[in-house]
Design an enzyme around this catalytic site. Structure first.
Site, PDB file in Angstrom:
ATOM      1  N   TRP A 123      24.435 111.304  12.773  1.00 36.93           N
ATOM      2  CA  TRP A 123      24.165 110.949  14.163  1.00 36.93           C
ATOM      3  C   TRP A 123      24.000 112.233  14.996  1.00 36.93           C
ATOM      4  O   TRP A 123      24.762 113.186  14.790  1.00 36.93           O
ATOM      5  CB  TRP A 123      25.351 110.155  14.690  1.00 36.93           C
ATOM      6  CG  TRP A 123      25.131 109.452  15.977  1.00 36.93           C
ATOM      7  CD1 TRP A 123      25.354 109.930  17.239  1.00 36.93           C
ATOM      8  CD2 TRP A 123      24.666 108.111  16.143  1.00 36.93           C
ATOM      9  NE1 TRP A 123      25.057 108.971  18.151  1.00 36.93           N
ATOM     10  CE2 TRP A 123      24.637 107.849  17.520  1.00 36.93           C
ATOM     11  CE3 TRP A 123      24.279 107.088  15.247  1.00 36.93           C
ATOM     12  CZ2 TRP A 123      24.226 106.626  18.031  1.00 36.93           C
ATOM     13  CZ3 TRP A 123      23.891 105.866  15.749  1.00 36.93           C
ATOM     14  CH2 TRP A 123      23.851 105.648  17.127  1.00 36.93           C
ATOM     15  N   HIS A 142      31.877 108.637  10.275  1.00 42.36           N
ATOM     16  CA  HIS A 142      30.690 107.769  10.166  1.00 42.36           C
ATOM     17  C   HIS A 142      29.625 108.383   9.279  1.00 42.36           C
ATOM     18  O   HIS A 142      28.470 107.970   9.323  1.00 42.36           O
ATOM     19  CB  HIS A 142      30.133 107.455  11.557  1.00 42.36           C
ATOM     20  CG  HIS A 142      31.091 106.648  12.390  1.00 42.36           C
ATOM     21  ND1 HIS A 142      30.965 105.293  12.589  1.00 42.36           N
ATOM     22  CD2 HIS A 142      32.227 107.018  13.038  1.00 42.36           C
ATOM     23  CE1 HIS A 142      31.970 104.861  13.334  1.00 42.36           C
ATOM     24  NE2 HIS A 142      32.762 105.896  13.617  1.00 42.36           N
ATOM     25  N   HIS A 153      29.324 103.632   5.406  1.00 42.94           N
ATOM     26  CA  HIS A 153      30.711 103.570   5.885  1.00 42.94           C
ATOM     27  C   HIS A 153      31.031 102.220   6.523  1.00 42.94           C
ATOM     28  O   HIS A 153      30.135 101.436   6.854  1.00 42.94           O
ATOM     29  CB  HIS A 153      30.964 104.695   6.892  1.00 42.94           C
ATOM     30  CG  HIS A 153      30.199 104.543   8.169  1.00 42.94           C
ATOM     31  ND1 HIS A 153      28.874 104.951   8.298  1.00 42.94           N
ATOM     32  CD2 HIS A 153      30.554 104.012   9.358  1.00 42.94           C
ATOM     33  CE1 HIS A 153      28.471 104.663   9.530  1.00 42.94           C
ATOM     34  NE2 HIS A 153      29.457 104.095  10.189  1.00 42.94           N
ATOM     35  N   ASP A 192      32.873 100.650   9.821  1.00 42.94           N
ATOM     36  CA  ASP A 192      33.498 100.878  11.129  1.00 42.94           C
ATOM     37  C   ASP A 192      34.850 100.192  11.133  1.00 42.94           C
ATOM     38  O   ASP A 192      34.992  99.093  10.585  1.00 42.94           O
ATOM     39  CB  ASP A 192      32.686 100.218  12.246  1.00 42.94           C
ATOM     40  CG  ASP A 192      31.433 100.972  12.624  1.00 42.94           C
ATOM     41  OD1 ASP A 192      30.721 100.488  13.517  1.00 42.94           O
ATOM     42  OD2 ASP A 192      31.156 102.034  12.031  1.00 42.94           O
ATOM     43  N   HIS A 244      36.957 102.184  16.416  1.00 42.33           N
ATOM     44  CA  HIS A 244      35.752 102.927  16.813  1.00 42.33           C
ATOM     45  C   HIS A 244      35.250 102.466  18.187  1.00 42.33           C
ATOM     46  O   HIS A 244      34.741 103.255  18.979  1.00 42.33           O
ATOM     47  CB  HIS A 244      34.661 102.730  15.758  1.00 42.33           C
ATOM     48  CG  HIS A 244      33.335 103.332  16.101  1.00 42.33           C
ATOM     49  ND1 HIS A 244      33.177 104.658  16.464  1.00 42.33           N
ATOM     50  CD2 HIS A 244      32.087 102.799  16.150  1.00 42.33           C
ATOM     51  CE1 HIS A 244      31.909 104.907  16.701  1.00 42.33           C
ATOM     52  NE2 HIS A 244      31.221 103.788  16.532  1.00 42.33           N
ATOM     53  N   HIS A 302      28.464  95.794  18.972  1.00 39.85           N
ATOM     54  CA  HIS A 302      29.809  96.130  18.471  1.00 39.85           C
ATOM     55  C   HIS A 302      30.863  95.291  19.201  1.00 39.85           C
ATOM     56  O   HIS A 302      31.835  94.833  18.600  1.00 39.85           O
ATOM     57  CB  HIS A 302      30.119  97.618  18.660  1.00 39.85           C
ATOM     58  CG  HIS A 302      29.482  98.519  17.648  1.00 39.85           C
ATOM     59  ND1 HIS A 302      28.189  98.973  17.759  1.00 39.85           N
ATOM     60  CD2 HIS A 302      29.965  99.046  16.495  1.00 39.85           C
ATOM     61  CE1 HIS A 302      27.902  99.750  16.725  1.00 39.85           C
ATOM     62  NE2 HIS A 302      28.945  99.811  15.948  1.00 39.85           N
ATOM     63  N   GLU A 307      27.721 100.112   7.753  1.00 41.27           N
ATOM     64  CA  GLU A 307      26.481 100.756   8.237  1.00 41.27           C
ATOM     65  C   GLU A 307      26.034 101.822   7.232  1.00 41.27           C
ATOM     66  O   GLU A 307      26.836 102.326   6.444  1.00 41.27           O
ATOM     67  CB  GLU A 307      26.743 101.423   9.598  1.00 41.27           C
ATOM     68  CG  GLU A 307      27.021 100.419  10.695  1.00 41.27           C
ATOM     69  CD  GLU A 307      27.600 101.033  11.959  1.00 41.27           C
ATOM     70  OE1 GLU A 307      28.156 102.142  11.905  1.00 41.27           O
ATOM     71  OE2 GLU A 307      27.534 100.364  13.015  1.00 41.27           O
TER      72      GLU A 307
END
Ligand SMILES: Nc1ccccc1C(=O)C[C@H](N)C(=O)O
Ligand SMILES: [Zn+2]
Ligand SMILES: [Zn+2]
EC number: 3.5.1.9
Length: 210
Positions: free
Chosen positions: A20, A50, A54, A56, A60, A162, A174
């Site tokens: 990210w 992340h 992975h 979440d 998070h 989320h 994800e």
């Protein structure tokens, strides 16, 4: 006895793995090296919670949420339905799922890439409408897995998908790599590392033919 086919749906975690924007780059440093007087290689790993494929944890997106070690492992082992969504959409919608998710589907995996972008970060990934999460929860889905790096768009400030997951107490995977897996129902195994206080955890995700 014929062996049931196994698909490894995990990203290879390696130096240079796309992360990210602004997140921790994956790092590996040799802290012991095999040589005279040293019988072993040992490494120091540096990574974001992340990184790669992975799970979440609620922590998070919810300051009072449980950390990775508190995730209900049943969510991450068991029958899962894989559906292909036409690539290039801004978000998965109910219309794309209607009639394709049998009632009682507990784990739903969505392939949104034609080919997973292993070579570099792509910010134009397919997110998910919060209404889609609500619709899936109403059908009994308890785990949503995606090949995208997030359920919400990269520039989201509300994290509406989320927070819909939070409201329904669902789980999230994800960064799955679903490129070569046909649509269908499989046995999913994708157990999150038992990180006691982290907001997410790497998984080794596989699908096995039923
Ligand atoms: N590293 C980040 C930094 C800031 C905001 C999001 C991320 C993410 O990695 C997205 C995450 N995978 C998510 O669960 O949506
Ligand atoms: Zn994540
Ligand atoms: Zn997420």
């Amino acid at each position: 006895m014929t062996s049931r086919r196994l698909w490894d749906i995990s990203q290879p975690v390696r130096v240079g793995i796309p992360v990210w924007p602004g997140d921790t780059a994956y790092g590996e440093e040799r802290t012991w090296a095999i040589g005279p007087g040293c019988p072993v290689n040992v490494s120091r790993l540096t990574l974001s919670s992340h990184t790669g494929t992975h799970a979440d944890a609620p922590l998070h997106y919810d300051a009072d949420g449980v950390p990775a070690a508190g995730l209900d492992l049943d969510r991450y082992i068991g029958p899962a339905l894989l559906l292909h969504i036409p690539p290039g959409q801004p978000a998965v919608t109910v219309a794309q799922l209607e009639g394709r998710v049998p009632a009682g589907t507990v784990r739903l995996l969505l392939r949104t890439y034609d080919r997973f972008p292993q070579g570099g970060w792509r910010s134009d990934f397919t997110a998910m409408d919060a209404g889609c999460v609500d619709w899936l929860a109403a059908r009994g889905v308890q785990l949503i897995g995606v090949d995208a790096p997030s359920l919400d768009p990269q520039d989201s400030k509300t994290l509406s998908a989320h927070h819909a997951v939070r409201r329904h107490g669902m789980g999230i995977l994800e960064g799955l790599v679903l490129d070569d897996v046909p649509e269908g129902t499989y046995e999913l195994v994708a157990l999150p590392l038992k990180l006691a206080t982290a907001d997410a955890a790497p998984v080794r995700a596989v699908l096995r033919e039923l």
